[in-house]
Design a protein around this motif. Structure first.
Motif, mmCIF file in Angstrom:
data_model
loop_
_atom_site.group_PDB
_atom_site.id
_atom_site.type_symbol
_atom_site.label_atom_id
_atom_site.label_comp_id
_atom_site.label_asym_id
_atom_site.label_seq_id
_atom_site.Cartn_x
_atom_site.Cartn_y
_atom_site.Cartn_z
ATOM 1 N N TRP A 315 0.831 -1.206 0.000
ATOM 2 C CA TRP A 315 0.000 0.000 0.000
ATOM 3 C C TRP A 315 0.867 1.258 0.000
ATOM 4 O O TRP A 315 0.545 2.242 -0.669
ATOM 5 N N LEU A 316 1.950 1.222 0.768
ATOM 6 C CA LEU A 316 2.837 2.388 0.802
ATOM 7 C C LEU A 316 3.457 2.644 -0.568
ATOM 8 O O LEU A 316 3.515 3.784 -1.039
ATOM 9 N N PHE A 317 3.874 1.581 -1.222
ATOM 10 C CA PHE A 317 4.518 1.734 -2.522
ATOM 11 C C PHE A 317 3.526 2.056 -3.629
ATOM 12 O O PHE A 317 3.928 2.503 -4.704
ATOM 13 N N LEU A 318 2.233 1.858 -3.336
ATOM 14 C CA LEU A 318 1.223 2.254 -4.321
ATOM 15 C C LEU A 318 1.246 3.762 -4.531
ATOM 16 O O LEU A 318 0.911 4.252 -5.613
ATOM 17 N N LEU A 319 1.656 4.511 -3.513
ATOM 18 C CA LEU A 319 1.778 5.960 -3.668
ATOM 19 C C LEU A 319 2.785 6.291 -4.756
ATOM 20 O O LEU A 319 2.542 7.182 -5.595
ATOM 21 N N TRP A 320 3.919 5.580 -4.759
ATOM 22 C CA TRP A 320 4.943 5.789 -5.790
ATOM 23 C C TRP A 320 4.504 5.227 -7.144
ATOM 24 O O TRP A 320 4.481 5.942 -8.151
ATOM 25 N N SER A 321 4.122 3.957 -7.155
ATOM 26 C CA SER A 321 3.806 3.307 -8.427
ATOM 27 C C SER A 321 2.493 3.802 -9.018
ATOM 28 O O SER A 321 2.346 3.900 -10.236
ATOM 29 N N GLY A 373 8.860 12.083 -0.471
ATOM 30 C CA GLY A 373 9.821 11.567 -1.440
ATOM 31 C C GLY A 373 9.199 10.589 -2.413
ATOM 32 O O GLY A 373 9.525 10.587 -3.613
ATOM 33 N N LEU A 374 8.277 9.733 -1.919
ATOM 34 C CA LEU A 374 7.603 8.781 -2.800
ATOM 35 C C LEU A 374 6.748 9.504 -3.839
ATOM 36 O O LEU A 374 6.653 9.064 -4.991
ATOM 37 N N VAL A 375 6.125 10.608 -3.449
ATOM 38 C CA VAL A 375 5.316 11.387 -4.386
ATOM 39 C C VAL A 375 6.182 11.954 -5.508
ATOM 40 O O VAL A 375 5.877 11.799 -6.697
ATOM 41 N N VAL A 376 7.267 12.614 -5.132
ATOM 42 C CA VAL A 376 8.136 13.238 -6.139
ATOM 43 C C VAL A 376 8.776 12.181 -7.036
ATOM 44 O O VAL A 376 8.813 12.321 -8.271
ATOM 45 N N GLY A 378 7.619 9.237 -7.669
ATOM 46 C CA GLY A 378 6.576 8.629 -8.494
ATOM 47 C C GLY A 378 6.297 9.441 -9.744
ATOM 48 O O GLY A 378 6.117 8.883 -10.837
ATOM 49 N N VAL A 379 6.253 10.760 -9.606
ATOM 50 C CA VAL A 379 6.067 11.626 -10.777
ATOM 51 C C VAL A 379 7.236 11.448 -11.751
ATOM 52 O O VAL A 379 7.046 11.335 -12.962
ATOM 53 N N GLY A 380 8.446 11.411 -11.205
ATOM 54 C CA GLY A 380 9.614 11.217 -12.066
ATOM 55 C C GLY A 380 9.578 9.887 -12.793
ATOM 56 O O GLY A 380 9.881 9.808 -13.992
ATOM 57 N N SER A 381 9.191 8.821 -12.090
ATOM 58 C CA SER A 381 9.114 7.499 -12.721
ATOM 59 C C SER A 381 8.075 7.476 -13.829
ATOM 60 O O SER A 381 8.278 6.842 -14.874
ATOM 61 N N GLY A 382 6.946 8.165 -13.628
ATOM 62 C CA GLY A 382 5.925 8.219 -14.672
ATOM 63 C C GLY A 382 6.423 8.889 -15.935
ATOM 64 O O GLY A 382 6.135 8.438 -17.052
ATOM 65 N N LEU A 383 7.192 9.968 -15.780
ATOM 66 C CA LEU A 383 7.767 10.632 -16.949
ATOM 67 C C LEU A 383 8.739 9.712 -17.687
ATOM 68 O O LEU A 383 8.770 9.682 -18.926
ATOM 69 N N LEU A 384 9.530 8.945 -16.937
ATOM 70 C CA LEU A 384 10.465 8.005 -17.555
ATOM 71 C C LEU A 384 9.722 6.937 -18.343
ATOM 72 O O LEU A 384 10.069 6.625 -19.492
ATOM 73 N N ASN A 385 8.681 6.356 -17.730
ATOM 74 C CA ASN A 385 7.961 5.262 -18.380
ATOM 75 C C ASN A 385 7.172 5.726 -19.593
ATOM 76 O O ASN A 385 6.882 4.924 -20.488
#
Length: 464
Positions: A315-321, A373-376, A378-385
């Motif tokens: 659940w915590l990592f769902l914030l990032w992913s 940190g997970l929020v920021v 996560g946004v960066g990972s979305g741009l990469l993907n």
């Protein structure tokens, strides 16, 4: 060596006899679904690593293999899978890969030792390589216009993030990790069965045989590299580590020699002169090193340092992913105004900022300090993907779309293999404990991301 050319090797867009016409919506739905399932199986051990290690009696020094099996199979075979898809049929390779993923995932649920599980994970990676490398080739064929291709690759990239987001939740919600593997395997079999009738075939054949010699030398080089990084936890200056690194260099040199001499190489080395291809490849490599490497082991670190359960970490990592999924789905709106390589640079810098914001959280025993940190990140990972798949297909001629996709993802999973092994080695070799070791691993991840952001951002100027 035979070089491909857009004018001499046109894309085959006609429907073969006995095949249905191209169904663009069905193609997008099935390739995205298969990709999501592949990423779910990829991420499955992230939140269940302690349980799997306990069930298989895996020592800490060998746990990198439990995580690295799938990326190892992916990295070793993505390039040859892309070439096979272009030559022998993208639908054929896609269906075979999806069905094989289902079978090997179910078999993995019944393994009883670390090495059998690792072998099952490697075969899952090989199957995933087939479906991932052929997916973008199928999409390029089904969506021939730039606007359609932009939409399709954006959705496909979002499902990469979606699979990463949903996988830990599904596995964490099922009490037994073996049952979770059976469920994921069954899902892959269903998608494969539907694809048999719904997809149409496309190919861009070349003369010559598959580059098996290149696949073997490349795969051995990766095994040698991962083994060196795994053994490095017990001392980086030991003779076995140095010998394995030397073997890696020698095997990579042999791979380059093989690719220069074969008529149908896994990858045309002339692509390395293309700025877009270099940006795509380096972006994939550093995504694996900095992003996947850290977030593959961070759930296990949370469970071991903060006492969180598998479901809590999911659940915590769902914030990032989850943020990564949402941003990747919407990032295509930026493509008309922001170049993909600039999206990559921004994504890496956001990942670095997010990871640096998480420093000290584990040592303080506070999971809430991870949230910003997970929020920021996560946004960066979305741009990469979102940017990586579009750049991968735009950086090569249309008839080599599967090769371009395979190359970018190969570098991604090379980075993942090295990143996971490096993260575990750094985090567990600190004499101050896992929490302090996690901070060191986060610092390394942030540093790699900054290097990647700068490299991708200035690459065109450096090679122009």
């Amino acid at each position: 060596m035979t070089r491909f050319n857009e004018r001499t090797l046109p894309e085959v867009r006609s429907t073969p006899p006995g095949q249905k016409p191209v169904r663009a919506t069905a193609t997008l739905a099935l390739t995205s679904a298969a990709t999501a399932v592949a990423l779910m199986t990829y991420t499955a051990p992230m939140v269940t690593l302690p349980d799997i290690a306990a069930a298989l009696h895996t020592p800490l020094s060998a746990q990198a293999w439990l995580l690295n099996g799938t990326p190892l199979g992916l990295a070793a075979l993505l390039l040859v899978a892309g070439s096979l898809a272009d030559d022998y049929g993208r639908r054929r390779i896609f269906v075979a890969g999806t069905l094989a993923l289902g079978l090997t995932t179910i078999l993995g649920a019944f393994t009883s030792t670390t090495w059998l599980f690792t072998l099952a994970r490697i075969t899952q990676g090989a199957a995933s390589a087939a479906l991932l490398a052929s997916s973008l080739g199928l999409l390029v064929h089904a969506f021939p216009t730039p606007a359609g291709r932009l939409r399709a690759t954006g959705v496909w990239g979002a499902f990469v993030s979606g699979g990463i987001a949903v996988g830990p939740l599904v596995v964490g919600a099922i009490p037994d990790w073996r049952v979770a593997y059976v469920v994921l395997g069954a899902a892959a079999l269903v998608v494969g069965a539907l694809s048999v009738r719904a997809l149409s075939e496309s190919r861009a054949p070349r003369d010559g045989r598959p580059d098996l010699a290149g696949a073997v030398t490349f795969g051995l080089a990766l095994v040698s590299l991962v083994a060196a990084l795994t053994l490095g936890r017990d001392g980086w200056l030991r003779a076995p580590v140095g010998l394995l690194l030397l073997a890696t260099v020698a095997l990579l040199a042999l791979f380059v020699a093989v690719e220069r001499r074969t008529a149908t190489p896994m990858i045309d080395l002339g692509l390395l002169r293309r700025p877009g291809f270099l940006a795509s490849s380096s972006g994939g490599l550093f995504t694996g090193l900095a992003v996947i490497g850290l977030f593959s082991f961070l759930p296990a670190l949370l469970q071991n340092t903060l006492g969180m359960s598998a479901m809590d970490t999911a659940w915590l990592f769902l914030l990032w992913s989850g943020l990564s999924f949402a941003v990747a789905l919407q990032a295509r709106r930026l493509s008309g105004r922001v170049a993909p390589r600039h999206q990559l640079a921004l994504g890496f810098l956001l990942h670095a900022a997010g990871v640096l914001a998480m420093l000290g959280a584990l040592d303080a025993g506070s999971w809430t300090r991870l949230l910003p940190g997970l929020v920021v990140a996560g946004v960066g990972s979305g741009l990469l993907n979102a940017a990586l798949p579009l750049l991968a297909v735009e950086s090569v001629p249309a008839q080599r779309a599967a090769m371009g996709s395979g190359a970018q993802q190969t570098f991604r999973y090379i980075g993942s293999c090295a990143g996971v092994a490096l993260t575990i080695a750094v985090a567990t070799s600190s004499g101050a404990g896992l929490a302090r070791g996690a901070d060191v691993a986060m610092g390394v991840s942030a540093g790699l991301a900054v290097v990647a952001g700068v490299l991708v951002g200035v690459l065109r100027e450096k090679v122009a």
